[in-house]
Design an enzyme around this catalytic site. Structure first.
Site, PDB file in Angstrom:
ATOM      1  N   ARG A 114       0.848  -1.207   0.000  1.00 27.52           N
ATOM      2  CA  ARG A 114       0.000   0.000   0.000  1.00 27.52           C
ATOM      3  C   ARG A 114       0.882   1.255   0.000  1.00 27.52           C
ATOM      4  O   ARG A 114       0.867   2.043   0.943  1.00 27.52           O
ATOM      5  CB  ARG A 114      -0.925   0.007   1.212  1.00 27.52           C
ATOM      6  CG  ARG A 114      -1.725  -1.261   1.466  1.00 27.52           C
ATOM      7  CD  ARG A 114      -2.685  -1.614   0.396  1.00 27.52           C
ATOM      8  NE  ARG A 114      -3.944  -0.911   0.386  1.00 27.52           N
ATOM      9  CZ  ARG A 114      -5.028  -1.268   1.056  1.00 27.52           C
ATOM     10  NH1 ARG A 114      -5.002  -2.270   1.864  1.00 27.52           N
ATOM     11  NH2 ARG A 114      -6.154  -0.591   0.922  1.00 27.52           N
ATOM     12  N   GLN A 172      -0.938   3.339  -5.568  1.00 24.49           N
ATOM     13  CA  GLN A 172      -2.337   3.754  -5.403  1.00 24.49           C
ATOM     14  C   GLN A 172      -3.207   3.524  -6.641  1.00 24.49           C
ATOM     15  O   GLN A 172      -4.344   3.099  -6.534  1.00 24.49           O
ATOM     16  CB  GLN A 172      -2.414   5.210  -4.969  1.00 24.49           C
ATOM     17  CG  GLN A 172      -2.262   5.357  -3.460  1.00 24.49           C
ATOM     18  CD  GLN A 172      -2.283   6.793  -2.996  1.00 24.49           C
ATOM     19  OE1 GLN A 172      -2.500   7.702  -3.778  1.00 24.49           O
ATOM     20  NE2 GLN A 172      -2.015   6.996  -1.724  1.00 24.49           N
ATOM     21  N   ASP A 209      -4.316  -0.084  -6.804  1.00 22.81           N
ATOM     22  CA  ASP A 209      -4.734  -0.667  -5.533  1.00 22.81           C
ATOM     23  C   ASP A 209      -6.203  -1.121  -5.591  1.00 22.81           C
ATOM     24  O   ASP A 209      -7.128  -0.343  -5.353  1.00 22.81           O
ATOM     25  CB  ASP A 209      -4.513   0.392  -4.442  1.00 22.81           C
ATOM     26  CG  ASP A 209      -4.746  -0.139  -3.053  1.00 22.81           C
ATOM     27  OD1 ASP A 209      -5.405  -1.182  -2.910  1.00 22.81           O
ATOM     28  OD2 ASP A 209      -4.274   0.499  -2.099  1.00 22.81           O
ATOM     29  N   SER A 224      -8.326  -0.827  -2.332  1.00 27.11           N
ATOM     30  CA  SER A 224      -8.834   0.515  -2.045  1.00 27.11           C
ATOM     31  C   SER A 224      -9.988   0.879  -2.969  1.00 27.11           C
ATOM     32  O   SER A 224     -11.016   1.374  -2.516  1.00 27.11           O
ATOM     33  CB  SER A 224      -7.729   1.563  -2.215  1.00 27.11           C
ATOM     34  OG  SER A 224      -6.814   1.439  -1.163  1.00 27.11           O
ATOM     35  N   TYR A 277      -1.552  -1.648   8.490  1.00 26.52           N
ATOM     36  CA  TYR A 277      -2.755  -2.374   8.885  1.00 26.52           C
ATOM     37  C   TYR A 277      -2.844  -2.451  10.404  1.00 26.52           C
ATOM     38  O   TYR A 277      -1.892  -2.116  11.108  1.00 26.52           O
ATOM     39  CB  TYR A 277      -2.708  -3.800   8.321  1.00 26.52           C
ATOM     40  CG  TYR A 277      -2.852  -3.864   6.825  1.00 26.52           C
ATOM     41  CD1 TYR A 277      -4.077  -3.632   6.217  1.00 26.52           C
ATOM     42  CD2 TYR A 277      -1.767  -4.153   6.004  1.00 26.52           C
ATOM     43  CE1 TYR A 277      -4.225  -3.686   4.843  1.00 26.52           C
ATOM     44  CE2 TYR A 277      -1.901  -4.207   4.626  1.00 26.52           C
ATOM     45  CZ  TYR A 277      -3.132  -3.972   4.057  1.00 26.52           C
ATOM     46  OH  TYR A 277      -3.277  -4.023   2.699  1.00 26.52           O
TER      47      TYR A 277
HETATM   48  P1  NAD Z   1      -8.505  -3.330   6.390  1.00 29.17           P
HETATM   49  O1  NAD Z   1      -9.528  -3.651   5.360  1.00 29.17           O
HETATM   50  O2  NAD Z   1      -7.424  -4.299   6.670  1.00 29.17           O
HETATM   51  O3  NAD Z   1      -9.293  -3.090   7.776  1.00 29.17           O
HETATM   52  C1  NAD Z   1     -10.355  -2.184   7.865  1.00 29.17           C
HETATM   53  C2  NAD Z   1     -10.212  -1.346   9.114  1.00 29.17           C
HETATM   54  O4  NAD Z   1     -10.496  -2.147  10.263  1.00 29.17           O
HETATM   55  C3  NAD Z   1      -8.807  -0.792   9.336  1.00 29.17           C
HETATM   56  O5  NAD Z   1      -8.886   0.615   9.468  1.00 29.17           O
HETATM   57  C4  NAD Z   1      -8.356  -1.444  10.624  1.00 29.17           C
HETATM   58  O6  NAD Z   1      -7.504  -0.623  11.386  1.00 29.17           O
HETATM   59  C5  NAD Z   1      -9.679  -1.688  11.314  1.00 29.17           C
HETATM   60  N1  NAD Z   1      -9.643  -2.665  12.407  1.00 29.17           N
HETATM   61  C6  NAD Z   1      -8.973  -3.837  12.487  1.00 29.17           C
HETATM   62  N2  NAD Z   1      -9.214  -4.445  13.677  1.00 29.17           N
HETATM   63  C7  NAD Z   1     -10.073  -3.639  14.351  1.00 29.17           C
HETATM   64  C8  NAD Z   1     -10.697  -3.705  15.611  1.00 29.17           C
HETATM   65  N3  NAD Z   1     -10.487  -4.724  16.444  1.00 29.17           N
HETATM   66  N4  NAD Z   1     -11.514  -2.703  15.977  1.00 29.17           N
HETATM   67  C9  NAD Z   1     -11.745  -1.662  15.152  1.00 29.17           C
HETATM   68  N5  NAD Z   1     -11.191  -1.521  13.948  1.00 29.17           N
HETATM   69  C10 NAD Z   1     -10.358  -2.502  13.537  1.00 29.17           C
HETATM   70  O7  NAD Z   1      -7.843  -1.909   6.142  1.00 29.17           O
HETATM   71  P2  NAD Z   1      -7.849  -0.970   4.849  1.00 29.17           P
HETATM   72  O8  NAD Z   1      -9.127  -0.250   4.780  1.00 29.17           O
HETATM   73  O9  NAD Z   1      -7.435  -1.775   3.674  1.00 29.17           O
HETATM   74  O10 NAD Z   1      -6.729   0.072   5.220  1.00 29.17           O
HETATM   75  C11 NAD Z   1      -5.551  -0.318   5.874  1.00 29.17           C
HETATM   76  C12 NAD Z   1      -4.562   0.814   5.957  1.00 29.17           C
HETATM   77  O11 NAD Z   1      -3.942   1.032   4.715  1.00 29.17           O
HETATM   78  C13 NAD Z   1      -5.119   2.151   6.368  1.00 29.17           C
HETATM   79  O12 NAD Z   1      -4.164   2.729   7.201  1.00 29.17           O
HETATM   80  C14 NAD Z   1      -5.206   2.915   5.099  1.00 29.17           C
HETATM   81  O13 NAD Z   1      -5.176   4.318   5.294  1.00 29.17           O
HETATM   82  C15 NAD Z   1      -3.959   2.415   4.430  1.00 29.17           C
HETATM   83  N6  NAD Z   1      -3.971   2.576   2.994  1.00 29.17           N
HETATM   84  C16 NAD Z   1      -2.918   3.222   2.420  1.00 29.17           C
HETATM   85  C17 NAD Z   1      -2.909   3.385   1.053  1.00 29.17           C
HETATM   86  C18 NAD Z   1      -1.778   4.080   0.393  1.00 29.17           C
HETATM   87  O14 NAD Z   1      -1.086   4.848   0.979  1.00 29.17           O
HETATM   88  N7  NAD Z   1      -1.554   3.792  -0.849  1.00 29.17           N
HETATM   89  C19 NAD Z   1      -3.921   2.883   0.282  1.00 29.17           C
HETATM   90  C20 NAD Z   1      -4.968   2.233   0.914  1.00 29.17           C
HETATM   91  C21 NAD Z   1      -4.974   2.069   2.282  1.00 29.17           C
END
Ligand code: NAD
Length: 398
Positions: free
Chosen positions: A145, A150, A153, A156, A250
Site C-alpha cells: 500500500r 495507489q 490498488d 482501495s 494495517y
Molecule cells: P482493512 O480492510 O485491513 O481493515 C479495515 C479497518 O479495520 C482498518 O482501518 C483497521 O484498522 C480496522 N480494524 C482492524 N481491527 C479492528 C478492531 N479490532 N476494531 C476496530 N477496527 C479494527 O484496512 P484498509 O481499509 O485496507 O486500510 C488499511 C490501511 O492502509 C489504512 O491505514 C489505510 O489508510 C492504508 N492505505 C494506504 C494506502 C496508500 O497509501 N496507498 C492505500 C490504501 C490504504
C-alpha cells in the site's frame, strides 16, 4: 531473436523474429467471470482501447461485460476481438476479477500470466496449482500500500465503493429516515450511525452517512484513524492502543485485555445507535469479532447492523453471509460481495487498476513481457513463477 521456453510451450511464437517476419502481438484475455454473484469484469471498454495502445490484442469472452453494463459491441468498438468460446483463456495474459474456478484452473497453460484477486490466504491450495501449471500468477490484494501503488490498488478502489454501498443498503433496511426532518407536523430526529473500522471502506461509509444527514460516530484501533474520522466531521469513540498499527499500515489483532476494553465501549455505545456498519479486518486472518449476540440484543428495535466482514468470518455474532436475519427486532445484514452489486461502477475502477499494473509488465519498446522482480510492486504481488511458489508469504519454509 529466440523464443523463450514459455513462448514455445504456449505456441505464441510463430517461428520468425523481427528479421524474418512478424512476431505475433501478445493477446490479453478477459474471460467472463463464472463465480456466483460476481458481476464485475476485469476490463472496461476504455481499458481495452488502452491495451491496444500498449500493443496488445484484447480478446473478450462474449457476455463478459454483461453484469457491468458493458456490451460486447462496446468492447468490439474499443478494439477487442469477441470470442464466443474459451479463446480468452488462450491468451498470454489472462485478467480476472475472482480466482479461477476448478474448471478454469484446468484451462491454465504453462507460461501464461494470470492477474486477479486470487485470494491466496483463503485459497492456499490454488497457489500450488498455479505453480504446478507453470503459470506466472499475480494476486492484486498483495500489492504493497505505497503511494506509487495507489493507481493499482484494487483493495482501495473496491472497498471505497463498497463502503458507500454498505451505507445505502443499511439505510434501505432501516425503516426510518437518515437526516433530521423539520415539518409542520413535528421534527424527525436524524439517525445515529456508528462505523466500526475507519479504513478505506469505513471512511467512505462515514462520508456517505454524513452526506445523508446522519449523526456519525466511528471507532478503529489504528492511531491515524482518529484524525481521519474527525476530518470527515464524525466523532471518534473508543480507545486506541498506541502500537496497534503495523509497519504495513494495517491493524494488529488486539490482546484479550484490549478486546475487553473495546467490548465495554462498544456495548455501551450500541445501545443508542440506529445503524451500525462494521468493516474491521486483519489481513490474512479471520475478521475480529467485535459485536456479540448479547450486544445485539441490547440495541433498539428497528436498528440495523450491516456486517461488511461477513465474508471473512464476521465482526458480528449471528450475522449470516448474504442474508438479513432479525434478532430481537434488530436486522443483521451479512453483506456479500458488495462491489459486485454496483458492478458498473466498480468495474470501471478495477479495470483501470489492472491496466496500470499490466503497464508495469510490458516493455514499452519491444511490447513484450518484462517481469522485473526488482520492482517492489511486482515482487509484492507475484505468487508463482517458473513452476514454483515465489512469494515470501506462501513459499514453503526452507
Ligand atoms: P482493512 O480492510 O485491513 O481493515 C479495515 C479497518 O479495520 C482498518 O482501518 C483497521 O484498522 C480496522 N480494524 C482492524 N481491527 C479492528 C478492531 N479490532 N476494531 C476496530 N477496527 C479494527 O484496512 P484498509 O481499509 O485496507 O486500510 C488499511 C490501511 O492502509 C489504512 O491505514 C489505510 O489508510 C492504508 N492505505 C494506504 C494506502 C496508500 O497509501 N496507498 C492505500 C490504501 C490504504
Amino acid at each position: 531473436m529466440q523464443p523463450t521456453s514459455d513462448e514455445r510451450s504456449l505456441g505464441f511464437w510463430n517461428g520468425s523474429g523481427p528479421s524474418g517476419g512478424d512476431v505475433l502481438a501478445m493477446k490479453i484475455g478477459i474471460p467472463k467471470e463464472r463465480r456466483d454473484d460476481e458481476r464485475r469484469a476485469a476490463a472496461s471498454a476504455d481499458t481495452v482501447k488502452r491495451y491496444k495502445g500498449l500493443g496488445l490484442e484484447p480478446v473478450v469472452e462474449a457476455g463478459a461485460g454483461e453484469g457491468a453494463a458493458v456490451s460486447d459491441q462496446a468492447f468490439a468498438d474499443a478494439g477487442a476481438a469477441i470470442s464466443p468460446d474459451g479463446a480468452a483463456w488462450d491468451a498470454e495474459i489472462v485478467l480476472k476479477v475472482q480466482r479461477p474456478t476448478d474448471e478454469e484452473l484446468a484451462r491454465l497453460k504453462q507460461g501464461q500470466v494470470l492477474i486477479g484477486m486470487l485470494d491466496p490466504y483463503n485459497s492456499r491450495e490454488q497457489v500450488d496449482a498455479y505453480a504446478k501449471a507453470g503459470v506466472t500468477a499475480f494476486s492484486m490484494e498483495l500489492l504493497p500500500r505505497t503511494t506509487r501503488a495507489q493507481a493499482m490498488d484494487v483493495l482501495s478502489s473496491q472497498a471505497n465503493l463498497a463502503g458507500y454501498k454498505a451505507v445505502v443498503d443499511a439505510m434501505a433496511a432501516y425503516g426510518r429516515v437518515m437526516p433530521m426532518m423539520m415539518t409542520a407536523a413535528g421534527t424527525v430526529t436524524p439517525a445515529k450511525v456508528f462505523i466500526v473500522g475507519a479504513g478505506v471502506a469505513g471512511l467512505q461509509a462515514i462520508a456517505t452517512a454524513r452526506r445523508m444527514g446522519a449523526v456519525v460516530t466511528a471507532t478503529d484501533v489504528r492511531p491515524a484513524a482518529r484524525e481521519e474520522t474527525e476530518s470527515l466531521g464524525a466523532k471518534f469513540v473508543g480507545f486506541v492502543p498506541s502500537d496497534a498499527a503495523t509497519k504495513g499500515g494495517y491493524a494488529r489483532p488486539l490482546t484479550p485485555e484490549e478486546q475487553a476494553e473495546q467490548a465495554k465501549m462498544v456495548a455501551e455505545h450500541l445501545k443508542t445507535q440506529d445503524i451500525v456498519v462494521t468493516t474491521a479486518q486483519i489481513p490474512g486472518r479471520k475478521a475480529p469479532r467485535i459485536i456479540t449476540a448479547e450486544m445485539v440484543r441490547s440495541m433498539k428495535p428497528g436498528a440495523v447492523v450491516l456486517d461488511m466482514a461477513a465474508e471473512s468470518g464476521g465482526n458480528v455474532e449471528g450475522s449470516v453471509l448474504g442474508e438479513t436475519v432479525t434478532v430481537g427486532g434488530v436486522k443483521l445484514v451479512g453483506a456479500k460481495n458488495l462491489p459486485s452489486l454496483i458492478a458498473p461502477a466498480t468495474t470501471v475502477l478495477y479495470a483501470r487498476n489492472l491496466l496500470n499494473f499490466v503497464t508495469l509488465l510490458i516493455d514499452p519498446k519491444s511490447k513484450e513481457l518484462k517481469i522485473d522482480t526488482g520492482d517492489e510492486l511486482i515482487k509484492g504481488t507475484l505468487l508463482t513463477q517458473g513452476g514454483a511458489v515465489v512469494h515470501d508469504a506462501f513459499k514453503p519454509a526452507a
